[in-house]
Enzyme design. Sequence first.
Site, PDB file in Angstrom:
ATOM      1  N   ASP A 150      -7.833   2.080   8.404  1.00  0.00           N
ATOM      2  CA  ASP A 150      -6.562   2.389   8.168  1.00  0.00           C
ATOM      3  C   ASP A 150      -6.570   3.678   8.981  1.00  0.00           C
ATOM      4  O   ASP A 150      -7.667   3.298   9.214  1.00  0.00           O
ATOM      5  CB  ASP A 150      -6.874   2.937   6.425  1.00  0.00           C
ATOM      6  N   GLU A 159       1.076  -0.862   0.088  1.00  0.00           N
ATOM      7  CA  GLU A 159       0.079  -0.124  -0.052  1.00  0.00           C
ATOM      8  C   GLU A 159       0.354   1.260   0.056  1.00  0.00           C
ATOM      9  O   GLU A 159       0.623   2.125  -0.602  1.00  0.00           O
ATOM     10  CB  GLU A 159      -0.627   0.011   1.306  1.00  0.00           C
TER      11      GLU A 159
HETATM   12 ZN   LIG Z   1       0.592   3.892   5.719  1.00  0.00          ZN
END
Ligand SMILES: [Zn+2]
Length: 389
Positions: free
Chosen positions: A241, A194
């Site tokens: 997240d 990511e």
């Molecule tokens: Zn990050």
Amino acid sequence: MRLLNGLLLLPTVLRTAIAYSTLSDDSLRTIPSAGADFDIKTGAILAPILQPRVPGTPGSTAVLEHLADFFRNNLPKWKVSFQNSTSTTPLSNGREVPFHNLIATRDPPWIDREGEVGRLALVAHYDSLIHPTGFIGAIDSAAPCAMLLHAARSIDDALTRKWEAMQAEAESSDFSGLEMDEHKGVQILLLDGEEAFQSWTDTDSLYGARAMAEEWEQTVYAASSTYSTPLASIDLFVLLDLLGSPNPTVPSYFKTTHWAYQHMADLEFSLRRLGLFKSAPAKDPDRPSAVDDQFFLHEAGKADTDQWLGGYIGDDHLPFMARGVEVLHLIPAPFPRVWHKIDDDGEHLDMNTVEDWALLTTAFAAEWLELEGFMTADGGGKVRERDEL
Ligand SMILES: [Zn+2]
């Protein structure tokens, strides 16, 4: 807040009400806490993730093995697979870096071919940022990965009970099959790559998510299938997240999934009301709205005319959303103070908040999968019959 929700959301509530039954307080009370498994030094789930895990390094391999072993050893009914790719990065000097996404899927047992199950996808990334050296990425996103493992194990038995009951019901009645809208599965996606290696661009970020979205769009099921591709099989992509710092505020980013955000906000309200949230602030009886102000999901009453931030945050949902997947993005705004700093480590997690997110995510998944009536307390409470509900 709650009345306002009802008024605002009437059309979407009507659209989704048929397949959606909420969890009772009794069911919410049965959801176990992760407890010692989230200990940052010794916890069986979280501790092994709290190490640098830059793609292509031994730390990445070790963490991926830990994540896969968790399913293999504890949740044998989940099918574990990987979606692999390679790419050069701005720091790799032309070398191909490997990226491995982990997919853990649980579908109804009577499903015998691809393309017949719509799934709730619960998603987090397990790679960590390359700089600063030694960066752990506890909220980014070791803790979210741990939350998803805990959620998977916490709904596993109830899924088994529900699907066994459905099969028994189908066999004992004239009804020769199970209805299509009951073909609901669940998928945990733990994504690699990511983070950007140098600085965030379209090509230096989201390595794993981009590869998976592309491959899953191009994998076409038989023409007679209900869902055309693995990508189209995702009913909702719930991305966690930067979770695990205290006092998070998560906006509702997308109008098209605000109804799902509201279901989760309702669950947060219920969990706090029942005293099941560990981070719950003391209620101020002189200022009832103070409770709402302190919600993780504080925008349940948002209006169409309010400001919607969808599209401003680059994250793993983007390659999926660009291909039409519906997204619920659980990321705080503003970002937590420790974001991309060396002190985003285990010691700076707020464990009450981590536990609460795990509980809330589990409750959301259980409700989505319609597990009311099939949740039982740790240690074996009585399984209630569906007719009793
Ligand atoms: Zn990050």
